[in-house]
Design a protein around this motif. Structure first.
Motif, mmCIF file in Angstrom:
data_model
loop_
_atom_site.group_PDB
_atom_site.id
_atom_site.type_symbol
_atom_site.label_atom_id
_atom_site.label_comp_id
_atom_site.label_asym_id
_atom_site.label_seq_id
_atom_site.Cartn_x
_atom_site.Cartn_y
_atom_site.Cartn_z
ATOM 1 N N VAL A 28 29.642 -29.627 -5.120
ATOM 2 C CA VAL A 28 30.091 -29.125 -3.818
ATOM 3 C C VAL A 28 29.546 -30.032 -2.715
ATOM 4 C CG1 VAL A 28 29.749 -27.243 -2.171
ATOM 5 C CG2 VAL A 28 30.454 -26.747 -4.520
ATOM 6 N N ARG A 29 30.427 -30.464 -1.828
ATOM 7 C CA ARG A 29 30.050 -31.457 -0.814
ATOM 8 C C ARG A 29 29.776 -30.860 0.560
ATOM 9 N NH1 ARG A 29 29.248 -35.942 -4.102
ATOM 10 N NH2 ARG A 29 30.836 -35.884 -5.748
ATOM 11 N N ARG A 30 30.199 -29.640 0.796
ATOM 12 C CA ARG A 30 29.983 -29.009 2.095
ATOM 13 C C ARG A 30 29.414 -27.610 1.874
ATOM 14 N NH1 ARG A 30 32.949 -31.754 6.246
ATOM 15 N NH2 ARG A 30 34.420 -33.275 5.381
ATOM 16 N N PHE A 31 28.402 -27.277 2.662
ATOM 17 C CA PHE A 31 27.707 -26.006 2.501
ATOM 18 C C PHE A 31 27.664 -25.257 3.826
ATOM 19 C CE2 PHE A 31 26.010 -28.883 -0.681
ATOM 20 C CZ PHE A 31 25.947 -28.101 -1.828
ATOM 21 N N THR A 32 27.519 -23.935 3.731
ATOM 22 C CA THR A 32 27.246 -23.127 4.911
ATOM 23 C C THR A 32 25.758 -23.251 5.242
ATOM 24 O OG1 THR A 32 26.652 -21.082 3.743
ATOM 25 C CG2 THR A 32 29.012 -21.513 4.113
ATOM 26 N N ASN A 33 25.347 -22.632 6.339
ATOM 27 C CA ASN A 33 23.937 -22.656 6.736
ATOM 28 C C ASN A 33 23.128 -21.523 6.121
ATOM 29 O OD1 ASN A 33 24.273 -24.936 8.411
ATOM 30 N ND2 ASN A 33 25.016 -23.641 10.086
ATOM 31 N N GLU A 34 23.761 -20.697 5.308
ATOM 32 C CA GLU A 34 23.055 -19.554 4.724
ATOM 33 C C GLU A 34 21.889 -20.026 3.852
ATOM 34 O OE1 GLU A 34 23.913 -16.032 1.447
ATOM 35 O OE2 GLU A 34 25.575 -16.754 2.701
ATOM 36 N N PRO A 35 20.679 -19.562 4.123
ATOM 37 C CA PRO A 35 19.526 -20.024 3.341
ATOM 38 C C PRO A 35 19.546 -19.469 1.917
ATOM 39 C CG PRO A 35 18.858 -18.304 4.864
ATOM 40 C CD PRO A 35 20.296 -18.627 5.194
ATOM 41 N N VAL A 36 18.871 -20.159 1.033
ATOM 42 C CA VAL A 36 18.729 -19.718 -0.350
ATOM 43 C C VAL A 36 17.413 -18.958 -0.458
ATOM 44 C CG1 VAL A 36 18.660 -20.426 -2.762
ATOM 45 C CG2 VAL A 36 19.977 -21.770 -1.106
ATOM 46 N N PRO A 37 17.432 -17.697 -0.908
ATOM 47 C CA PRO A 37 16.193 -16.914 -0.979
ATOM 48 C C PRO A 37 15.153 -17.567 -1.885
ATOM 49 C CG PRO A 37 18.111 -15.500 -1.241
ATOM 50 C CD PRO A 37 18.603 -16.916 -1.313
ATOM 51 N N GLU A 38 13.897 -17.431 -1.493
ATOM 52 C CA GLU A 38 12.818 -18.030 -2.281
ATOM 53 C C GLU A 38 12.784 -17.476 -3.694
ATOM 54 O OE1 GLU A 38 7.952 -18.507 -2.198
ATOM 55 O OE2 GLU A 38 9.070 -18.309 -0.324
ATOM 56 N N ALA A 39 13.087 -16.185 -3.859
ATOM 57 C CA ALA A 39 13.074 -15.588 -5.197
ATOM 58 C C ALA A 39 14.102 -16.254 -6.102
ATOM 59 C CB ALA A 39 13.332 -14.089 -5.110
ATOM 60 N N VAL A 40 15.264 -16.603 -5.541
ATOM 61 C CA VAL A 40 16.299 -17.293 -6.313
ATOM 62 C C VAL A 40 15.827 -18.695 -6.686
ATOM 63 C CG1 VAL A 40 18.629 -18.266 -6.223
ATOM 64 C CG2 VAL A 40 18.196 -15.959 -5.352
ATOM 65 N N SER A 61 8.677 -33.246 -12.003
ATOM 66 C CA SER A 61 8.172 -32.460 -10.883
ATOM 67 C C SER A 61 9.313 -32.277 -9.891
ATOM 68 C CB SER A 61 6.955 -33.121 -10.211
ATOM 69 O OG SER A 61 7.305 -34.350 -9.604
ATOM 70 N N PHE A 62 9.151 -31.323 -8.981
ATOM 71 C CA PHE A 62 10.216 -30.952 -8.053
ATOM 72 C C PHE A 62 9.607 -30.773 -6.660
ATOM 73 C CE2 PHE A 62 10.966 -29.291 -12.266
ATOM 74 C CZ PHE A 62 12.264 -29.682 -12.550
ATOM 75 N N GLN A 63 10.299 -31.279 -5.668
ATOM 76 C CA GLN A 63 9.930 -31.021 -4.281
ATOM 77 C C GLN A 63 11.026 -30.167 -3.654
ATOM 78 O OE1 GLN A 63 8.790 -34.362 -1.904
ATOM 79 N NE2 GLN A 63 7.052 -34.895 -3.187
ATOM 80 N N VAL A 64 10.660 -28.981 -3.208
ATOM 81 C CA VAL A 64 11.602 -28.023 -2.626
ATOM 82 C C VAL A 64 11.581 -28.201 -1.108
ATOM 83 C CG1 VAL A 64 12.205 -25.591 -2.404
ATOM 84 C CG2 VAL A 64 11.197 -26.436 -4.546
ATOM 85 N N ILE A 65 12.696 -28.632 -0.566
ATOM 86 C CA ILE A 65 12.752 -29.018 0.851
ATOM 87 C C ILE A 65 13.659 -28.035 1.590
ATOM 88 C CG2 ILE A 65 13.312 -30.871 2.458
ATOM 89 C CD1 ILE A 65 13.117 -32.647 -0.280
ATOM 90 N N ARG A 66 13.040 -27.240 2.479
ATOM 91 C CA ARG A 66 13.786 -26.246 3.260
ATOM 92 C C ARG A 66 13.549 -26.392 4.765
ATOM 93 N NH1 ARG A 66 11.548 -20.849 0.697
ATOM 94 N NH2 ARG A 66 9.646 -22.088 0.856
ATOM 95 N N GLU A 67 12.489 -27.082 5.146
ATOM 96 C CA GLU A 67 12.113 -27.186 6.551
ATOM 97 C C GLU A 67 13.167 -27.996 7.310
ATOM 98 O OE1 GLU A 67 10.632 -29.556 8.868
ATOM 99 O OE2 GLU A 67 10.478 -27.792 10.179
ATOM 100 N N PRO A 68 13.781 -27.412 8.354
ATOM 101 C CA PRO A 68 14.911 -28.067 9.025
ATOM 102 C C PRO A 68 14.621 -29.488 9.509
ATOM 103 C CG PRO A 68 14.750 -25.780 9.726
ATOM 104 C CD PRO A 68 13.540 -26.053 8.893
ATOM 105 N N ALA A 69 13.443 -29.728 10.032
ATOM 106 C CA ALA A 69 13.145 -31.063 10.542
ATOM 107 C C ALA A 69 13.111 -32.088 9.412
ATOM 108 C CB ALA A 69 11.808 -31.048 11.287
#
Length: 245
Positions: A28-40, A61-69
């Motif tokens: 999928v190339r385009r997404f909405t702004n709806e956040p993904v819950p941390e539990a998911v 290893s994995f880096q989870v990036i959610r911070e808008p900046a």
């Protein structure tokens, strides 16, 4: 995460359900702004690390990036592609450098009261010999000569015996985890896009990646937006890829 042996005779989903899940996954190339819950996110990562991997050394290893900046800084690193506007990006990293700690972890986290002696021996003796390439690869050079001689008499495991083979070793296992991760998000109703189009030099600066970590993909995750899938699915005929022996 450590659990008793499962009853392998019990199927947890039907072949039809598995096919439906796999067939529903698209890049999928385009997404909405709806956040993904941390539990998911946590649930999907737990499923990702259940992937099979070489000697159970789990070289990922994995880096989870959610911070808008930080997401905003990643967008030009990904050459401005639409998928990089997702509300969540996970950097999936292969780690050929973590085998030594992993050998210790297997013994420390063994899910039974007693660690079998064969397990202790393998992770304290066999695995270190197999994966330690030495400074500038000198051990690997020695092992390559050794396996040439021993291989004249019997079948044996000939790799990894170089730094390049260690990288390949880690990438193969990490790719299996990445597929688990994508299917896990799909099962929760979130789409993904595995991005390989990024500037690795700039990515390392932005995320401050460990020197030996290998970024194999940036996984964009979120709810599909409008015109999210660009093209119909195309796969070559199975006969081009399969040989029946």
């Amino acid at each position: 995460m450590n659990q008793p042996l499962a009853d392998l005779s019990v199927a947890t989903c039907s072949p039809a359900q598995l096919r439906a899940l796999i067939e529903s996954r698209r890049a999928v190339r385009r997404f909405t702004n709806e956040p993904v819950p941390e539990a998911v996110i946590r649930d999907c990562l737990e499923l990702a690390v259940l992937a099979p991997n070489s000697c159970n050394l789990q070289p990922w290893s994995f880096q989870v990036i959610r911070e808008p900046a930080l997401l905003e800084r990643l967008h030009p690193v990904c050459m401005g592609q639409h998928a990089a506007r997702a509300p969540l990006i996970i950097a999936v990293l292969a780690r050929p450098d973590t085998w030594r700690q992993a050998c210790a972890n297997v013994i420390d986290y063994w899910p039974e009261a007693e660690v079998p002696e064969r397990i202790r021996h393998f992770y304290r003796k066999t695995a270190p010999f197999q994966y330690n390439q030495g400074w500038c690869g000198w051990r690997g050079l020695f092992k390559r000569q050794l396996v040439r001689l021993l291989g004249l008499r019997r079948a044996l495991m000939r790799t990894p015996n170089s730094q390049a083979q260690m990288s390949l070793w880690a990438v193969k296992s990490t790719a299996l985890a990445a597929e688990n991760l994508m299917l896990a998000f799909q099962s929760h109703g979130y789409a993904t896009c595995p991005m390989e189009g990024f500037d690795e030099v700039r990515l390392r600066r932005v995320l401050n990646l460990p020197r030996q970590a290998i970024p194999i993909m940036l996984l964009a995750v979120g709810k599909p937006g409008e015109k999210a899938v660009y093209n119909p699915r195309l796969r070559f005929p199975l006969e081009q890829h399969v040989e029946w022996l």
